[in-house]
Motif scaffolding. Structure first.
Motif, PDB file in Angstrom:
ATOM      1  N   UNK A 509      15.569  62.025  39.205  1.00 17.47           N
ATOM      2  CA  UNK A 509      16.412  63.000  39.157  1.00 17.47           C
ATOM      3  C   UNK A 509      15.868  64.394  39.874  1.00 17.47           C
ATOM      4  N   UNK A 510      16.384  64.889  40.813  1.00 17.50           N
ATOM      5  CA  UNK A 510      16.128  66.375  41.128  1.00 17.50           C
ATOM      6  C   UNK A 510      17.251  67.438  41.217  1.00 17.50           C
ATOM      7  N   UNK A 515      13.123  64.798  36.958  1.00 16.62           N
ATOM      8  CA  UNK A 515      13.181  64.122  35.715  1.00 16.62           C
ATOM      9  C   UNK A 515      13.074  62.689  36.029  1.00 16.62           C
ATOM     10  N   UNK A 516      12.277  61.896  35.461  1.00 17.98           N
ATOM     11  CA  UNK A 516      11.808  60.565  35.823  1.00 17.98           C
ATOM     12  C   UNK A 516      11.985  59.625  34.565  1.00 17.98           C
ATOM     13  N   UNK A 517      12.841  58.309  34.857  1.00 16.96           N
ATOM     14  CA  UNK A 517      12.755  57.502  33.733  1.00 16.96           C
ATOM     15  C   UNK A 517      12.170  56.206  34.189  1.00 16.96           C
ATOM     16  N   UNK A 518      11.276  55.625  33.303  1.00 20.71           N
ATOM     17  CA  UNK A 518      11.000  54.243  33.771  1.00 20.71           C
ATOM     18  C   UNK A 518      11.562  53.390  32.768  1.00 20.71           C
ATOM     19  N   UNK A 554       3.344  73.485  32.752  1.00 27.82           N
ATOM     20  CA  UNK A 554       4.624  73.814  32.666  1.00 27.82           C
ATOM     21  C   UNK A 554       4.747  75.049  31.550  1.00 27.82           C
ATOM     22  N   UNK A 555       4.022  75.153  30.626  1.00 30.43           N
ATOM     23  CA  UNK A 555       4.280  76.177  29.833  1.00 30.43           C
ATOM     24  C   UNK A 555       3.622  77.591  30.673  1.00 30.43           C
ATOM     25  N   UNK A 556       2.786  77.539  31.483  1.00 26.96           N
ATOM     26  CA  UNK A 556       2.405  78.593  32.325  1.00 26.96           C
ATOM     27  C   UNK A 556       3.577  79.014  33.151  1.00 26.96           C
ATOM     28  N   UNK A 557       4.477  78.083  33.726  1.00 25.82           N
ATOM     29  CA  UNK A 557       5.453  78.373  34.642  1.00 25.82           C
ATOM     30  C   UNK A 557       6.731  78.673  33.564  1.00 25.82           C
ATOM     31  N   UNK A 558       6.799  78.611  32.350  1.00 27.69           N
ATOM     32  CA  UNK A 558       7.666  78.770  31.523  1.00 27.69           C
ATOM     33  C   UNK A 558       9.012  77.941  31.664  1.00 27.69           C
ATOM     34  N   UNK A 559       8.696  76.853  32.109  1.00 33.46           N
ATOM     35  CA  UNK A 559       9.765  75.820  32.254  1.00 33.46           C
ATOM     36  C   UNK A 559      10.220  75.266  30.842  1.00 33.46           C
ATOM     37  N   UNK A 560      11.426  74.372  30.917  1.00 35.15           N
ATOM     38  CA  UNK A 560      11.884  73.811  29.948  1.00 35.15           C
ATOM     39  C   UNK A 560      11.058  72.221  30.017  1.00 35.15           C
ATOM     40  N   UNK A 561      10.766  71.669  29.239  1.00 35.54           N
ATOM     41  CA  UNK A 561      10.118  70.187  29.515  1.00 35.54           C
ATOM     42  C   UNK A 561      10.200  69.338  28.320  1.00 35.54           C
ATOM     43  N   UNK A 562       9.804  67.891  28.330  1.00 37.31           N
ATOM     44  CA  UNK A 562      10.129  67.442  27.278  1.00 37.31           C
ATOM     45  C   UNK A 562       9.778  65.897  27.510  1.00 37.31           C
ATOM     46  N   UNK A 563      10.012  65.187  26.587  1.00 42.23           N
ATOM     47  CA  UNK A 563       9.974  63.560  26.654  1.00 42.23           C
ATOM     48  C   UNK A 563      10.634  62.948  25.505  1.00 42.23           C
ATOM     49  N   UNK A 564      11.528  62.081  25.955  1.00 41.93           N
ATOM     50  CA  UNK A 564      12.663  61.448  25.065  1.00 41.93           C
ATOM     51  C   UNK A 564      12.885  59.877  25.462  1.00 41.93           C
ATOM     52  N   UNK A 565      13.280  59.294  24.554  1.00 43.94           N
ATOM     53  CA  UNK A 565      13.592  57.909  24.772  1.00 43.94           C
ATOM     54  C   UNK A 565      15.163  57.566  24.932  1.00 43.94           C
ATOM     55  N   UNK A 566      15.207  57.036  26.286  1.00 43.95           N
ATOM     56  CA  UNK A 566      16.729  56.784  26.717  1.00 43.95           C
ATOM     57  C   UNK A 566      16.829  55.197  26.408  1.00 43.95           C
ATOM     58  N   UNK A 567      18.051  55.023  27.100  1.00 44.33           N
ATOM     59  CA  UNK A 567      18.565  53.697  26.626  1.00 44.33           C
ATOM     60  C   UNK A 567      17.756  52.713  27.436  1.00 44.33           C
ATOM     61  N   UNK A 568      17.415  52.924  28.729  1.00 43.14           N
ATOM     62  CA  UNK A 568      16.527  51.856  29.508  1.00 43.14           C
ATOM     63  C   UNK A 568      15.149  52.157  29.321  1.00 43.14           C
ATOM     64  N   UNK A 569      14.402  53.129  28.803  1.00 42.86           N
ATOM     65  CA  UNK A 569      13.014  53.306  28.568  1.00 42.86           C
ATOM     66  C   UNK A 569      12.657  54.667  28.143  1.00 42.86           C
ATOM     67  N   UNK A 571      11.973  58.859  29.306  1.00 43.41           N
ATOM     68  CA  UNK A 571      12.474  59.844  30.224  1.00 43.41           C
ATOM     69  C   UNK A 571      11.264  61.239  29.995  1.00 43.41           C
ATOM     70  N   UNK A 572      10.651  61.673  31.268  1.00 42.09           N
ATOM     71  CA  UNK A 572       9.850  62.854  31.199  1.00 42.09           C
ATOM     72  C   UNK A 572      10.512  63.667  31.989  1.00 42.09           C
ATOM     73  N   UNK A 573      10.696  65.083  31.892  1.00 42.09           N
ATOM     74  CA  UNK A 573      11.420  65.880  32.660  1.00 42.09           C
ATOM     75  C   UNK A 573      10.780  67.442  32.425  1.00 42.09           C
ATOM     76  N   UNK A 574      11.114  68.467  33.500  1.00 36.59           N
ATOM     77  CA  UNK A 574      11.011  69.678  33.582  1.00 36.59           C
ATOM     78  C   UNK A 574      11.939  70.187  34.149  1.00 36.59           C
ATOM     79  N   UNK A 575      12.403  71.443  33.853  1.00 35.73           N
ATOM     80  CA  UNK A 575      13.353  72.221  34.739  1.00 35.73           C
ATOM     81  C   UNK A 575      13.308  73.773  34.718  1.00 35.73           C
TER      82      UNK A 575
END
Length: 581
Positions: A509-510, A515-518, A554-569, A571-575
């Protein structure tokens, strides 16, 4: 210990309030007594100074309101006048404008060294012929007797005397005497007033108290420049109050030779002041006692009111000292103590939170120490394996019997060398990112184009595992360093590809970010926060440097980022946080 502190504070507050009360009371008492003294002096001024005597003098001199005689005319008439007032307690004189005494007056025919006796009649007797020691003895005797109030007010000083043709022949007082008795008939009488060697006995107008005055002090009193027609004032000098009345006798136009008639009364200053103090305390002792009791009660109440919350504050402070932060301070006053209580309560809460955070930090540091050891072991392993392969195949090259074997061994050595180079380059990149030595080339670009190009690069690997990639685009524009963000997307996609099972799906998702969910297995929750650390992987495959580099970028860009478990697998993301609503 608390009780001891409370007692000290209570005593200090009590003493402070009592001291303030005593100071205020002393100042108030001094002002009130001084006002009483001033009022008494005004009263005595009216009692002592009789302007009728001055009016009579002016009448004798023929002075009228609209006509004042000249200096010579007044002096001529004044020579025939013996006294201004019949009051023998007064000093009477004629002065010029420069305060020079022109003439002293007296009810007595003598200005000094006389005694006033009375039996059947009043007689003034000159004692000028007595020696100095005899006069001093006589003065001592008279003052001792006249100030003895045991039987009468004033006392009586009896003397025996012989006078012939107004000349003193014999005088006896106490054990001392003057002259020869001879054949003269001796008489007894009481002395009620005297003037000896410039010291005159004065009877107080306030309470008939007898005291001595110094005639020489009058020169200082007469220098006060209070001249004027019919003027009255009082002043103090050398332990006496002086009550002065004066009137002008000559024409105002004759400024150089103005004459003033002056009468001067006296009171003993210490005696009047003492009487006023005594009367004031006699009249107000009940008020003082009541005020003192009230102040004691107020002092005790105030000291208790202040010391009680301070005791409570110290109790809480001692508990805070012992790392007990749950004690509540029940102080609701809206003053400095209440503010202090709130501050201590806030400090206690903050210390509690800080201690908890420190404990968490300690645990985190312990965990980091374990990760550091794992990093050292992993990095050593990562370096040791290719180095061992390179070393082994280097030896085999020397023993190879054919060119084909040599080329095979060289190919393996080259591959492991590239592996070492990539590992070192990754470590260098991570170090530069974490040190902030990488310069960002900020630009706004279309993230969809970058994602599409990167996915196309992985097409062969995706087809090999039959993985389908779904891309959803909402807001493709983003502000950042294109090259570094593409590195992050490469790592996220490579990581997703590695953990997606065959015939699985990857969802991208852009939306002002990536955001990428595997599909695949979840990451243990306790390992989610550790996955960004160097050489940490949840499957023990790879070096673990990729996600650490992603985090630094991502910290250098001061972006929000993270990793989390979702229902299907997973997710890694940044925004870009500036686009968040």
């Amino acid at each position: 210990m608390v009780k001891k502190m409370k007692t000290k504070i209570s005593v200090k507050i009590f003493l402070l309030i009592m001291l303030a009360f005593i100071i205020i009371l002393a100042v108030s008492t001094k002002i009130n007594i001084q006002n009483r003294i001033d009022s008494t002096n005004h009263y005595l001024l009216q009692q002592i100074i009789d302007f009728d005597d001055l009016d009579n003098l002016q009448q004798q001199l023929g002075i009228e309101y609209d006509h004042y005689p000249q200096y010579d005319e007044v002096m001529k008439k004044m020579n025939s006048i013996d006294y201004i007032s019949e009051n023998n307690n007064l000093y009477q004189c004629l002065i010029q404008q420069d305060d020079k005494v022109v003439k002293w007056f007296s009810v007595s025919p003598y200005l000094d060294n006389y005694i006033h006796i009375y039996d059947d009649s009043s007689i003034y007797i000159s004692i000028a012929d007595l020696s100095l020691s005899q006069r001093q003895s006589l003065k001592t005797y008279l003052m001792q007797k006249l100030t003895d109030y045991s039987y009468s007010i004033p006392g009586e000083a009896e003397v025996k005397y012989v006078v012939d043709n107004e000349q003193l022949i014999y005088l006896q007082w106490g054990e001392d005497s003057y002259g020869q008795l001879d054949q003269h008939q001796i008489q007894s009488a009481s002395v009620n007033q005297f003037c000896i060697d410039g010291e005159k006995s004065i009877q107080s107008q306030y309470d008939s108290q007898l005291f001595l005055s110094q005639q020489k002090d009058l020169e200082h009193v007469l220098q006060l420049k209070h001249h004027g027609y019919m003027t009255a004032y009082y002043t103090s000098y050398h332990g006496h109050y002086y009550y002065i009345g004066m009137t002008g006798l000559t024409d105002w136009e004759d400024q150089d030779q103005d004459l003033y008639a002056v009468v001067i009364g006296m009171e003993d200053q210490a005696h009047i002041d003492s009487l006023m103090v005594q009367q004031y305390f006699e009249e107000n002792w009940g008020l003082f006692l009541g005020a003192f009791c009230i102040v004691i009660c107020i002092s005790l109440l105030v000291s208790w009111t202040i010391s009680r919350p301070i005791q409570a504050l110290e109790k809480v402070a001692l508990k805070i000292k012992n790392n007990q932060f749950d004690e509540e301070i029940n102080i609701r006053s809206h003053d400095e103590i209440g503010s202090l209580a709130k501050s201590i309560q806030s400090m206690s809460s903050q210390l509690k939170n800080t201690m908890e955070q420190l404990n968490q930090e300690i645990e985190h540091v312990k965990k980091l120490e374990g990760l550091r050891k794992d990093f050292v072991n992993q990095f050593t392993h990562e370096m040791k394996t290719p180095l061992g392969i390179i070393n082994g195949y280097s030896e085999l090259i020397e023993e190879a019997t054919s060119q084909e074997e040599r080329e095979k061994y060289l190919s393996i050595i080259h591959r492991e060398t590239e592996r070492l180079n990539q590992l070192i380059q990754s470590m260098l990149s991570l170090s530069r990112l974490e040190a902030g030595k990488v310069e960002l080339h900020q630009e706004e670009f279309d993230l969809e184009n970058s994602v599409t190009e990167i996915v196309d690069e992985y097409e062969v690997l995706l087809m090999k595992k039959h993985i389908q990639v779904d891309i959803k685009v909402l807001h493709p524009m983003i502000q950042g360093d294109r090259k570094l963000l593409e590195t992050v997307i490469h790592n996220f996609l490579s990581n997703a590809l590695k953990h997606t099972p065959e015939q699985g799906h990857i969802y991208i998702t852009i939306d002002h970010g990536f955001s990428i969910i595997n599909e695949g297995s979840h990451i243990d929750e306790e390992h989610l926060s550790d996955i960004w650390y160097t050489f940490v992987t949840h499957d023990h495959q790879g070096s673990g440097l990729g996600l650490a580099i992603c985090q630094a970028i991502l910290q250098l860009h001061h972006y929000d980022y993270g990793v989390q478990n979702v229902e299907s697998g997973v997710e890694f993301y940044f925004s870009d946080s500036k686009y968040d609503c």
